[in-house]
Scaffold this motif. Structure first.
Motif, short mmCIF file in Angstrom:
data_model
loop_
_atom_site.label_atom_id
_atom_site.label_comp_id
_atom_site.label_asym_id
_atom_site.label_seq_id
_atom_site.Cartn_x
_atom_site.Cartn_y
_atom_site.Cartn_z
N ASP A 222 0.86 -1.18 0.00
CA ASP A 222 0.00 0.00 0.00
C ASP A 222 0.90 1.23 0.00
O ASP A 222 1.53 1.56 1.01
N PHE A 224 0.25 4.43 -0.10
CA PHE A 224 -0.15 5.47 0.84
C PHE A 224 0.31 5.12 2.26
O PHE A 224 0.86 5.97 2.98
N LEU A 240 -4.84 6.04 9.56
CA LEU A 240 -5.08 6.73 8.30
C LEU A 240 -5.20 5.75 7.15
O LEU A 240 -6.08 5.89 6.28
N LYS A 244 -8.53 5.20 4.87
CA LYS A 244 -8.47 5.32 3.41
C LYS A 244 -9.01 4.07 2.73
O LYS A 244 -9.80 4.15 1.78
N ASN A 245 -8.62 2.91 3.22
CA ASN A 245 -9.05 1.66 2.59
C ASN A 245 -10.53 1.37 2.83
O ASN A 245 -11.21 0.79 1.97
N LEU A 248 -12.30 3.59 0.24
CA LEU A 248 -12.17 3.07 -1.11
C LEU A 248 -13.03 1.84 -1.32
O LEU A 248 -13.71 1.71 -2.35
#
Length: 499
Positions: A222, A224, A240, A244-245, A248
């Motif tokens: 990943d 990010f 974080l 984010k995941n 998504l």
């Protein structure tokens, strides 16, 4: 010798990913409470200890499959099974949870007594009967049979002389596939994982599927997460990456449900970039169902597509007429020669590990019960269960259920309640528990509880919708009935109470 059974405040069934999660939340919130974990196998880890086939890995990223309370520090976001097992085991050991596990205890039945406000749980331990009583019962046993994977009754199976192996029962000594012709039956996540792994061991693999699945490539790392890890403390970076995941995955699911034709075309375009020019995508990568009506399969770094492109893995979309002395004869008339046949044909679903529930002498018939907030059962007191999301990481739901159970127990302590029972409103209409179409679910609809047509009985496969309700929402509502130990006051929970 006293015949009085051992008593614990909370009894957890299952020492896998969910069971360790439940134990952590319980002991952190209530260090004075006693608990035990009954595990039918001789080691912890659940799925990640059971499955041993080559390439076994998660089909969820580890920033959401990992526990909210313990950052995943591994390099890979899509991790191998051994790394996940180490993570679960390390979590249990670091928090002293392993000391509470009773191995080789297969739970057989649980009987609730309203007179005593407790469960009496009977388990088999190496042939001996063990009885434990508990105030609260928490099922964390997963959703499928560990002792038998699903294999259809194919015609002529006894004619094939070579090994026929189900991935759930991979030989402990391994399987020599180097230079062998391997035909794998199936199109789900196991087949998509196992196929490339076998080609790396020197096999030529033919993946025979009755109908295709959606398969997309995903980076093994990943980017990010790697960046924020370099800048921020581990726990902050993990949070974080997790957020984010979640966003998504939720967006992809919602877009798939609302715009299935566009998402199908988008996935099709991604696959074209990976596959050889002129490859017959319309035959081998064109599922009959809409995106996310079944779980999406992941190919880390495109390994599945690479195996096809390099000529090591062949896709065949057809149905089996019969097994033969040399392999398989297909409905189209084609013959597939094989040295080894692998039946990656799915799971046998089992609810609560096959546990029989009774309440005051009345057997609970699961198909007639309704799930409250997808974690408790109608008319079953002091009982909770974990069944994860079908469209996201299992642990996202497990964490929320554990947090809710902690809040429920705190509320009961504060008010002096001994019993919490979801009571179904007869006007709530029933619906299938899972709006999901893989074979293992469709085969088991008649053994699952129902969901309702409105809250709090309606199931939402949406972490962002569940998060505020389960982590912060009120414990009290019109469907949950509490009772004190003396039974004198049945409290309609539509009244306001602290949560």
């Amino acid at each position: 010798m006293s015949s009085t059974p051992e008593h614990v405040d909370v009894l957890i069934v299952g020492a896998g990913l969910s069971g360790v999660d439940a134990a952590y939340h319980l002991q952190r919130a209530f260090p004075w409470r006693t608990y035990a974990i009954l595990e039918m196998r001789d080691s912890l880890g659940g799925t990640w200890d059971l499955f041993r086939y080559p390439g076994i890995r998660s089909d969820s990223d580890m920033f959401t499959l990992g526990y909210r309370f313990r950052p995943w520090l591994g390099d890979k976001a899509i991790a191998d099974g051994d790394s996940i097992l180490d993570y679960v085991r390390d979590t249990a050991v670091e928090n002293g949870i392993d000391k509470h596990i009773r191995y080789r205890h297969k739970v057989l039945r649980a009987e609730w007594s309203s007179a005593d406000n407790q469960w009496t749980v009977t388990a088999d331990h190496d042939g001996d009967t063990v009885t434990i009583t508990a105030n609260f019962l928490f099922s964390c046993s997963g959703y499928y049979r560990y002792d038998a994977g699903y294999t259809p009754d194919f015609a002529g199976m006894d004619r094939f002389p070579g090994p026929i192996v189900h991935p759930q029962h991979w030989p402990a000594q391994g399987l020599d596939v180097a230079g062998k012709r391997v035909v794998m039956i199936g199109s789900g996540a196991t087949a998509v994982t196992l196929g490339p792994a076998l080609t790396e061991q020197g096999a030529h693999v033919v993946l025979l599927q009755r109908s295709p699945s959606y398969i997309i490539s995903m980076p093994e790392r990943d980017g990010f997460a790697d960046r924020v890890r370099r800048l921020l403390p581990a726990r902050t970076a993990y949070g974080l990456a997790r957020a984010k995941n979640v966003l998504l995955a939720t967006a992809m699911y919602q877009l798939s449900q609302r715009y299935p034709k566009r998402m199908r075309a988008w996935i099709h375009g991604l696959q074209q970039r990976w596959l050889p020019v002129g490859y017959d995508i319309d035959t081998h990568f064109n599922p009959r169902y809409k995106p996310w009506d079944q779980r999406m399969c992941l190919a880390p770094n495109g390994d599945f597509f690479r195996a096809i492109r390099h000529g090591k893995l062949e896709m065949v979309t057809d149905t089996i007429d019969t097994f033969t002395e040399t392999g398989l004869h297909l409905a189209s008339g084609r013959d597939l020669d094989a040295d080894i046949i692998i039946t990656a044909t799915g799971l046998n679903l089992r609810v609560f590990g096959g546990l029989d529930l009774t309440v005051d002498g009345r057997a609970i018939e699961l198909p007639k019960a309704m799930a409250y907030k997808a974690m408790m059962l109608s008319d079953v007191p002091n009982f909770a269960f974990i069944i994860g999301y079908t469209n996201a990481s299992w642990t996202l739901k497990a964490d929320l259920v554990c947090e809710y159970v902690v809040r429920l127990l705190r509320h009961m302590d504060a008010k002096g309640y001994a019993k919490a029972t979801p009571v179904r409103d007869p006007s709530v209409g029933p619906a299938p528990f899972l709006n999901f179409e893989p074979g293992y679910v469709l085969r088991a609809l008649d053994i699952l509880p129902k969901q309702g047509d409105r809250a709090p009985w309606k199931l939402h496969m949406n972490y962002l919708r569940d998060l505020p309700k389960l982590r912060y929402g009120k414990i009290t509502d019109a469907s949950m009935v509490f009772e004190r130990a003396n039974g004198a006051a049945r409290v309609p929970t539509a009244k306001k109470a602290e949560s």
